[in-house]
Structures are given as C-alpha cells and as structure tokens.
Design a protein around this motif. Structure first.
Motif, mmCIF file in Angstrom:
data_model
loop_
_atom_site.group_PDB
_atom_site.id
_atom_site.type_symbol
_atom_site.label_atom_id
_atom_site.label_comp_id
_atom_site.label_asym_id
_atom_site.label_seq_id
_atom_site.Cartn_x
_atom_site.Cartn_y
_atom_site.Cartn_z
ATOM 1 N N ASN A 1 -9.555 3.370 -7.574
ATOM 2 C CA ASN A 1 -9.069 4.310 -6.579
ATOM 3 C C ASN A 1 -10.301 5.052 -6.068
ATOM 4 O O ASN A 1 -11.419 4.656 -6.393
ATOM 5 C CB ASN A 1 -7.976 5.250 -7.144
ATOM 6 C CG ASN A 1 -8.448 6.129 -8.287
ATOM 7 O OD1 ASN A 1 -9.627 6.403 -8.456
ATOM 8 N ND2 ASN A 1 -7.510 6.578 -9.100
ATOM 9 N N ASN A 2 -10.121 6.112 -5.297
ATOM 10 C CA ASN A 2 -11.304 6.757 -4.713
ATOM 11 C C ASN A 2 -12.117 7.568 -5.719
ATOM 12 O O ASN A 2 -13.190 8.054 -5.391
ATOM 13 C CB ASN A 2 -10.930 7.624 -3.519
ATOM 14 C CG ASN A 2 -10.038 8.786 -3.916
ATOM 15 O OD1 ASN A 2 -9.394 8.771 -4.966
ATOM 16 N ND2 ASN A 2 -9.988 9.789 -3.068
ATOM 17 N N ALA A 3 -11.631 7.693 -6.978
ATOM 18 C CA ALA A 3 -12.340 8.491 -7.976
ATOM 19 C C ALA A 3 -12.777 7.701 -9.208
ATOM 20 O O ALA A 3 -13.623 8.167 -9.961
ATOM 21 C CB ALA A 3 -11.470 9.660 -8.423
ATOM 22 N N PHE A 23 -7.386 2.748 -0.360
ATOM 23 C CA PHE A 23 -8.657 2.361 -0.977
ATOM 24 C C PHE A 23 -8.807 0.839 -1.000
ATOM 25 O O PHE A 23 -9.920 0.325 -0.853
ATOM 26 C CB PHE A 23 -8.788 2.949 -2.389
ATOM 27 C CG PHE A 23 -10.205 2.954 -2.880
ATOM 28 C CD1 PHE A 23 -11.132 3.839 -2.357
ATOM 29 C CD2 PHE A 23 -10.634 2.064 -3.844
ATOM 30 C CE1 PHE A 23 -12.455 3.839 -2.779
ATOM 31 C CE2 PHE A 23 -11.945 2.050 -4.282
ATOM 32 C CZ PHE A 23 -12.867 2.948 -3.746
ATOM 33 N N LEU A 24 -7.712 0.130 -1.141
ATOM 34 C CA LEU A 24 -7.746 -1.332 -1.071
ATOM 35 C C LEU A 24 -8.298 -1.768 0.287
ATOM 36 O O LEU A 24 -9.122 -2.682 0.373
ATOM 37 C CB LEU A 24 -6.339 -1.895 -1.308
ATOM 38 C CG LEU A 24 -6.192 -3.391 -1.404
ATOM 39 C CD1 LEU A 24 -6.995 -3.967 -2.546
ATOM 40 C CD2 LEU A 24 -4.716 -3.748 -1.569
ATOM 41 N N GLY A 25 -7.878 -1.079 1.337
ATOM 42 C CA GLY A 25 -8.403 -1.371 2.672
ATOM 43 C C GLY A 25 -9.903 -1.137 2.770
ATOM 44 O O GLY A 25 -10.623 -1.919 3.385
ATOM 45 N N ILE A 55 -9.839 -10.404 -8.065
ATOM 46 C CA ILE A 55 -8.534 -9.764 -7.883
ATOM 47 C C ILE A 55 -8.796 -8.278 -7.667
ATOM 48 O O ILE A 55 -9.527 -7.648 -8.437
ATOM 49 C CB ILE A 55 -7.618 -9.981 -9.099
ATOM 50 C CG1 ILE A 55 -7.299 -11.465 -9.244
ATOM 51 C CG2 ILE A 55 -6.323 -9.172 -8.954
ATOM 52 C CD1 ILE A 55 -6.473 -11.810 -10.457
ATOM 53 N N LEU A 56 -8.207 -7.728 -6.604
ATOM 54 C CA LEU A 56 -8.368 -6.318 -6.275
ATOM 55 C C LEU A 56 -7.065 -5.577 -6.573
ATOM 56 O O LEU A 56 -5.999 -6.004 -6.130
ATOM 57 C CB LEU A 56 -8.700 -6.148 -4.793
ATOM 58 C CG LEU A 56 -9.914 -6.892 -4.248
ATOM 59 C CD1 LEU A 56 -10.009 -6.692 -2.736
ATOM 60 C CD2 LEU A 56 -11.179 -6.418 -4.922
ATOM 61 N N ILE A 57 -7.165 -4.472 -7.307
ATOM 62 C CA ILE A 57 -6.004 -3.623 -7.584
ATOM 63 C C ILE A 57 -6.403 -2.204 -7.219
ATOM 64 O O ILE A 57 -7.306 -1.622 -7.829
ATOM 65 C CB ILE A 57 -5.584 -3.693 -9.067
ATOM 66 C CG1 ILE A 57 -5.289 -5.139 -9.480
ATOM 67 C CG2 ILE A 57 -4.378 -2.791 -9.317
ATOM 68 C CD1 ILE A 57 -5.010 -5.316 -10.968
#
Length: 138
Positions: A9-11, A100-102, A93-95
């Motif tokens: 996530n962003n943190a 934030f995925l974008g 794999i992106l989670i």
C-alpha cells in the motif's frame, strides 16, 4: 518457475518469492514508507507560493501525500527491476489497494509489465502468510 508476490500500500510493502505460490511463500523484504502516514501539512515544507491570481495562492497539481505515494511506488518498481535483473523471478503478482495498484502498474516498465500473472486489488499488507496463500488460491 519462481514467482514474486508484492503486497503493498502507500505506506508498506512486502516482497515474497516462491516456487509454488499456492503452498508456500517466503518473505524476502519488508519496506516501510513512514512519510505516507504524514498529513499534507506535515509534508509541505512551506506555504503555497503567491500568484497574481486574485482568487488566492497557487496550489500544486499533486498533493504532497499523492507525491509520496508515487515516489514509494517508483522505489518499489525499481527494486522489482533489480530483483528481476538478478534473475530472482519469472512471474509477478501484485496485491495492493486499487489506487496504489494503479501506481505500481504505471511505474512498471518493460519487460516487467509483461510478467504480471495476476493482480488482486485489496490491502493485505498486514495479512499473515496463510491468509495471503488463501487469497492466492482463490
């Protein structure tokens, strides 16, 4: 085939590597981006500059918190590029939460963008390994 799973996530971001993502994950790295927890006011070093606009001061196009999120996404994608160059994985794999995925997808350059096997748009940065495995199995 080695698979890299990034949970972010962003943190915070956690990077896992596995030969079989449905049975086992091995955490390789854990990043904490403490600036993401600060408010816009705490991140901005100065008041916005003045302009000749009679409606007020100049506001930057990107908020300081959005800028920090973009910087963290860029740092993570650079780290993924380094790991790929060292031949640590062939699939990705992106989670991450949708926004934030974008950012991660936006910053992934060729050939990494072609290695994305799957994306999960959910914040699982605090999830345990068993919970992550359950999401990967679904």
């Amino acid at each position: 085939m080695e698979t890299c799973v990034i949970v972010a996530n962003n943190a915070r971001a956690r990077i896992f590597v596995s030969h079989n993502i449905y049975k086992h994950l091995s955490e390789q790295e854990d990043f904490v981006h403490s600036e993401a927890r600060l408010s816009n006011r705490e991140l901005a070093s100065d008041a916005a500059g003045k302009s000749r606009d009679p409606h007020g001061s100049y506001d930057p196009a990107t908020s300081p918190t959005a800028h920090e999120a973009e910087s963290f996404a860029l740092l993570l994608t650079r780290r993924l590029k380094e790991l790929h160059n060292e031949r640590h994985f062939e699939q990705l794999i992106l989670i991450a939460p949708p926004a934030f995925l974008g950012l991660l997808r936006k910053n992934l350059r060729k050939p990494l963008d072609k290695l994305i096997q799957r994306s999960i748009d959910k914040d699982l940065t605090t999830a345990g390994i068993e919970e992550l495995l359950d999401y990967l199995r679904d």
